[in-house]
Design a protein around this motif. Structure first.
Motif, PDB file in Angstrom:
ATOM      1  N   LEU A   1       0.907  -1.226  -0.114  1.00 59.00           N
ATOM      2  CA  LEU A   1      -0.067   0.169  -0.079  1.00 59.00           C
ATOM      3  C   LEU A   1       1.009   1.371   0.078  1.00 59.00           C
ATOM      4  O   LEU A   1       1.934   1.043   0.740  1.00 59.00           O
ATOM      5  N   SER A   2       0.610   2.208  -0.788  1.00 55.07           N
ATOM      6  CA  SER A   2       1.338   3.477  -0.932  1.00 55.07           C
ATOM      7  C   SER A   2       0.359   4.587  -1.173  1.00 55.07           C
ATOM      8  O   SER A   2      -0.614   4.505  -1.757  1.00 55.07           O
ATOM      9  N   LEU A   3       0.380   5.698  -0.327  1.00 60.49           N
ATOM     10  CA  LEU A   3      -0.433   6.831  -0.399  1.00 60.49           C
ATOM     11  C   LEU A   3       0.525   8.107  -0.006  1.00 60.49           C
ATOM     12  O   LEU A   3       1.439   8.007   0.594  1.00 60.49           O
TER      13      LEU A   3
ATOM     14  N   LYS B   1       5.191   2.871  10.798  1.00 60.20           N
ATOM     15  CA  LYS B   1       6.070   3.775  11.067  1.00 60.20           C
ATOM     16  C   LYS B   1       7.208   3.819  10.306  1.00 60.20           C
ATOM     17  O   LYS B   1       7.682   4.685   9.778  1.00 60.20           O
ATOM     18  N   LYS B   2       7.556   2.587  10.123  1.00 65.51           N
ATOM     19  CA  LYS B   2       9.023   2.468   9.166  1.00 65.51           C
ATOM     20  C   LYS B   2       8.663   2.948   7.688  1.00 65.51           C
ATOM     21  O   LYS B   2       9.627   3.170   6.914  1.00 65.51           O
ATOM     22  N   ASP B   3       7.295   2.588   7.357  1.00 64.66           N
ATOM     23  CA  ASP B   3       7.228   2.837   5.903  1.00 64.66           C
ATOM     24  C   ASP B   3       6.580   4.274   5.787  1.00 64.66           C
ATOM     25  O   ASP B   3       6.031   4.479   4.511  1.00 64.66           O
ATOM     26  N   SER B   4       6.711   5.105   6.634  1.00 62.04           N
ATOM     27  CA  SER B   4       5.818   6.449   6.403  1.00 62.04           C
ATOM     28  C   SER B   4       7.013   7.536   6.866  1.00 62.04           C
ATOM     29  O   SER B   4       7.985   7.272   7.452  1.00 62.04           O
ATOM     30  N   ASN B   5       6.623   8.929   6.888  1.00 65.58           N
ATOM     31  CA  ASN B   5       7.285   9.911   7.257  1.00 65.58           C
ATOM     32  C   ASN B   5       6.439  10.817   8.529  1.00 65.58           C
ATOM     33  O   ASN B   5       6.664  11.969   8.549  1.00 65.58           O
ATOM     34  N   ILE B   6       5.572   9.828   8.981  1.00 64.45           N
ATOM     35  CA  ILE B   6       4.921  10.581  10.197  1.00 64.45           C
ATOM     36  C   ILE B   6       5.550  10.392  11.578  1.00 64.45           C
ATOM     37  O   ILE B   6       4.876  10.723  12.409  1.00 64.45           O
ATOM     38  N   ASN B   7       6.865   9.754  11.609  1.00 68.94           N
ATOM     39  CA  ASN B   7       7.198   9.540  12.935  1.00 68.94           C
ATOM     40  C   ASN B   7       8.033  10.632  13.353  1.00 68.94           C
ATOM     41  O   ASN B   7       9.211  10.667  13.628  1.00 68.94           O
ATOM     42  N   HIS B   8       7.131  11.658  13.749  1.00 64.07           N
ATOM     43  CA  HIS B   8       7.734  12.758  14.854  1.00 64.07           C
ATOM     44  C   HIS B   8       6.480  13.543  15.407  1.00 64.07           C
ATOM     45  O   HIS B   8       5.209  13.093  15.028  1.00 64.07           O
ATOM     46  N   THR B   9       6.568  14.281  16.485  1.00 63.12           N
ATOM     47  CA  THR B   9       5.681  14.950  17.165  1.00 63.12           C
ATOM     48  C   THR B   9       5.184  15.957  16.107  1.00 63.12           C
ATOM     49  O   THR B   9       5.775  16.335  15.384  1.00 63.12           O
ATOM     50  N   CYS B  10       4.075  16.336  16.606  1.00 65.01           N
ATOM     51  CA  CYS B  10       3.316  17.394  15.804  1.00 65.01           C
ATOM     52  C   CYS B  10       4.100  18.840  16.094  1.00 65.01           C
ATOM     53  O   CYS B  10       4.761  18.821  17.158  1.00 65.01           O
TER      54      CYS B  10
ATOM     55  N   LYS C   1       4.911   4.432   2.178  1.00 62.56           N
ATOM     56  CA  LYS C   1       5.419   3.847   0.872  1.00 62.56           C
ATOM     57  C   LYS C   1       5.651   2.611   1.104  1.00 62.56           C
ATOM     58  O   LYS C   1       6.284   1.978   2.060  1.00 62.56           O
ATOM     59  N   ASN C   2       5.301   1.615   0.130  1.00 61.05           N
ATOM     60  CA  ASN C   2       5.321   0.138   0.289  1.00 61.05           C
ATOM     61  C   ASN C   2       5.006  -0.387   1.556  1.00 61.05           C
ATOM     62  O   ASN C   2       5.799  -1.233   2.182  1.00 61.05           O
ATOM     63  N   LEU C   3       4.049  -0.318   2.053  1.00 62.46           N
ATOM     64  CA  LEU C   3       3.520  -0.758   3.269  1.00 62.46           C
ATOM     65  C   LEU C   3       2.952  -2.303   2.831  1.00 62.46           C
ATOM     66  O   LEU C   3       1.981  -2.326   2.336  1.00 62.46           O
ATOM     67  N   VAL C   4       3.570  -3.284   3.500  1.00 59.46           N
ATOM     68  CA  VAL C   4       3.176  -4.483   3.231  1.00 59.46           C
ATOM     69  C   VAL C   4       2.488  -5.263   4.516  1.00 59.46           C
ATOM     70  O   VAL C   4       3.181  -5.042   5.567  1.00 59.46           O
ATOM     71  N   LEU C   5       1.536  -5.778   4.674  1.00 57.92           N
ATOM     72  CA  LEU C   5       0.987  -6.443   5.784  1.00 57.92           C
ATOM     73  C   LEU C   5       1.713  -7.891   5.874  1.00 57.92           C
ATOM     74  O   LEU C   5       1.918  -8.593   5.097  1.00 57.92           O
ATOM     75  N   ARG C   6       2.168  -7.954   6.987  1.00 59.06           N
ATOM     76  CA  ARG C   6       3.333  -9.220   7.376  1.00 59.06           C
ATOM     77  C   ARG C   6       2.412 -10.054   8.520  1.00 59.06           C
ATOM     78  O   ARG C   6       1.741  -9.412   9.304  1.00 59.06           O
ATOM     79  N   ASP C   7       2.317 -11.295   8.243  1.00 64.47           N
ATOM     80  CA  ASP C   7       1.418 -12.226   8.953  1.00 64.47           C
ATOM     81  C   ASP C   7       1.998 -11.982  10.508  1.00 64.47           C
ATOM     82  O   ASP C   7       0.907 -11.990  11.464  1.00 64.47           O
ATOM     83  N   GLU C   8       3.237 -11.655  11.041  1.00 61.97           N
ATOM     84  CA  GLU C   8       3.330 -11.682  12.250  1.00 61.97           C
ATOM     85  C   GLU C   8       2.652 -10.365  13.015  1.00 61.97           C
ATOM     86  O   GLU C   8       2.424 -10.309  14.059  1.00 61.97           O
ATOM     87  N   MET C   9       2.198  -9.295  12.266  1.00 64.85           N
ATOM     88  CA  MET C   9       1.817  -8.136  12.683  1.00 64.85           C
ATOM     89  C   MET C   9       0.581  -8.454  13.312  1.00 64.85           C
ATOM     90  O   MET C   9      -0.172  -7.725  14.329  1.00 64.85           O
ATOM     91  N   PHE C  10      -0.231  -9.530  13.124  1.00 61.64           N
ATOM     92  CA  PHE C  10      -1.489  -9.848  13.620  1.00 61.64           C
ATOM     93  C   PHE C  10      -1.032 -11.136  14.631  1.00 61.64           C
ATOM     94  O   PHE C  10      -2.119 -11.653  15.463  1.00 61.64           O
ATOM     95  N   GLY C  11      -0.104 -11.498  15.040  1.00 59.09           N
ATOM     96  CA  GLY C  11       0.232 -12.582  15.800  1.00 59.09           C
ATOM     97  C   GLY C  11      -0.096 -12.397  17.319  1.00 59.09           C
ATOM     98  O   GLY C  11      -0.393 -13.284  17.974  1.00 59.09           O
ATOM     99  N   ARG C  12      -0.295 -11.266  17.832  1.00 58.99           N
ATOM    100  CA  ARG C  12      -0.706 -10.865  19.036  1.00 58.99           C
ATOM    101  C   ARG C  12      -2.016 -10.487  19.217  1.00 58.99           C
ATOM    102  O   ARG C  12      -2.589 -10.020  20.256  1.00 58.99           O
ATOM    103  N   LEU C  13      -2.944 -10.384  18.152  1.00 55.58           N
ATOM    104  CA  LEU C  13      -4.096 -10.055  18.238  1.00 55.58           C
ATOM    105  C   LEU C  13      -4.989 -11.336  17.931  1.00 55.58           C
ATOM    106  O   LEU C  13      -4.635 -12.009  16.875  1.00 55.58           O
ATOM    107  N   PRO C  14      -6.216 -11.342  18.424  1.00 55.75           N
ATOM    108  CA  PRO C  14      -6.845 -12.532  18.303  1.00 55.75           C
ATOM    109  C   PRO C  14      -7.889 -12.503  17.304  1.00 55.75           C
ATOM    110  O   PRO C  14      -9.037 -12.301  17.363  1.00 55.75           O
ATOM    111  N   VAL C  15      -7.323 -12.801  15.992  1.00 61.74           N
ATOM    112  CA  VAL C  15      -8.019 -12.384  14.653  1.00 61.74           C
ATOM    113  C   VAL C  15      -8.055 -13.781  13.906  1.00 61.74           C
ATOM    114  O   VAL C  15      -7.194 -14.205  13.218  1.00 61.74           O
ATOM    115  N   PRO C  16      -9.362 -14.173  13.933  1.00 64.21           N
ATOM    116  CA  PRO C  16      -9.531 -15.506  12.947  1.00 64.21           C
ATOM    117  C   PRO C  16      -9.535 -15.045  11.348  1.00 64.21           C
ATOM    118  O   PRO C  16      -9.553 -14.204  11.007  1.00 64.21           O
ATOM    119  N   ALA C  17      -9.468 -16.347  10.870  1.00 59.67           N
ATOM    120  CA  ALA C  17      -9.444 -16.156   9.296  1.00 59.67           C
ATOM    121  C   ALA C  17     -10.796 -15.557   8.805  1.00 59.67           C
ATOM    122  O   ALA C  17     -11.880 -15.520   9.517  1.00 59.67           O
TER     123      ALA C  17
END
Ligand SMILES: *[C@@H]1O[C@H](CO)[C@@H](O)[C@H](O)[C@H]1NC(C)=O
Ligand SMILES: *[C@@H]1O[C@H](CO)[C@@H](O)[C@H](O)[C@H]1NC(C)=O
Ligand SMILES: *[C@@H]1O[C@H](CO)[C@@H](O)[C@H](O)[C@H]1NC(C)=O
Length: 183
Positions: free
Chosen positions: A58-60, A117-126, A135-151
């Protein structure tokens, strides 16, 4: 005797963990961006693309026309598709500038924020006095590893406001499958 029990248990746990985490996979399927106040902010781009085989990114790019922006609110909501998209697990609003000033106080937004945060330029305070780029945000399976999310099929909706008015919305649709064979 005791040893083999332990190995058996470790084997079992490994099997359970691997079937839950390793075989789960997530894939972005669609994206939809809307600007509600174009003199304030507008999307220069908003798209899914394939940076390399088997990956959907995803890029925006959001242009901000009334900088500096130092009053930002965000609403994050998850939906799961069950004959139409229904609210699921999270619907959280945060004062984004307070969040950026002290992320640890906001555990759920922080999980979400750490996804991109790694794929964007928003990592700073207001304030924000530049375009917002993801830019190039990819969903990785580990991202949901800690959330109880079923298929299933999901919608992640991000609403962004400034000065008490909603300015833009990003809807990202994705699927989570538990078995790679289903791909
Ligand atoms: C989230 O909650 C707020 C306030 O509780 C409500 O106004 C809003 O409609 C909810 N959003 C979704 C997407 O359910
Ligand atoms: C975000 O900013 C903080 C503070 O400037 C820095 O320590 C951190 O490494 C940054 N993270 C990323 C992913 O760039
Ligand atoms: C953001 O702006 C709105 C409208 O001007 C104001 O009511 C609100 O208190 C501001 N929020 C912060 C955190 O300054």
């Amino acid at each position: 005797m005791g040893m083999s029990w332990k190995f058996c248990l470790i084997g079992l746990i490994t099997l359970v963990i691997s079937s839950c985490l390793v075989d789960a996979f997530t894939k972005l399927t669609n994206i939809d961006c809307k600007a509600f106040d174009k003199p304030f902010a507008d999307f220069k781009s908003c798209r899914l693309h394939v940076p390399k085989r088997g990956e959907i990114a995803l890029s925006l790019h959001v242009r901000l026309f009334q900088i500096p922006v130092n009053n930002v609110s965000v609403n994050l909501a998850f939906f799961k598709k069950v004959s139409g998209y229904r609210p699921f697990l999270y619907n959280v609003s945060v004062d984004f500038c307070s969040f950026m000033a002290n992320k640890k106080r906001f555990p759920f937004p922080n999980i979400f924020y750490s996804l991109f945060k790694k794929d964007s330029n928003i990592n700073h305070t207001c304030p924000y006095n530049h375009d917002i780029i993801v830019k190039n945000l990819v969903l990785r399976d580990e991202m949901f590893g800690r959330l109880p999310v079923p298929a299933g099929e999901y919608l992640f909706k991000l609403m962004v406001g400034a000065y008490n008015e909603w300015k833009a919305e990003v809807k990202a649709y994705f699927t989570i499958k538990l078995n790679k064979e289903e791909r």
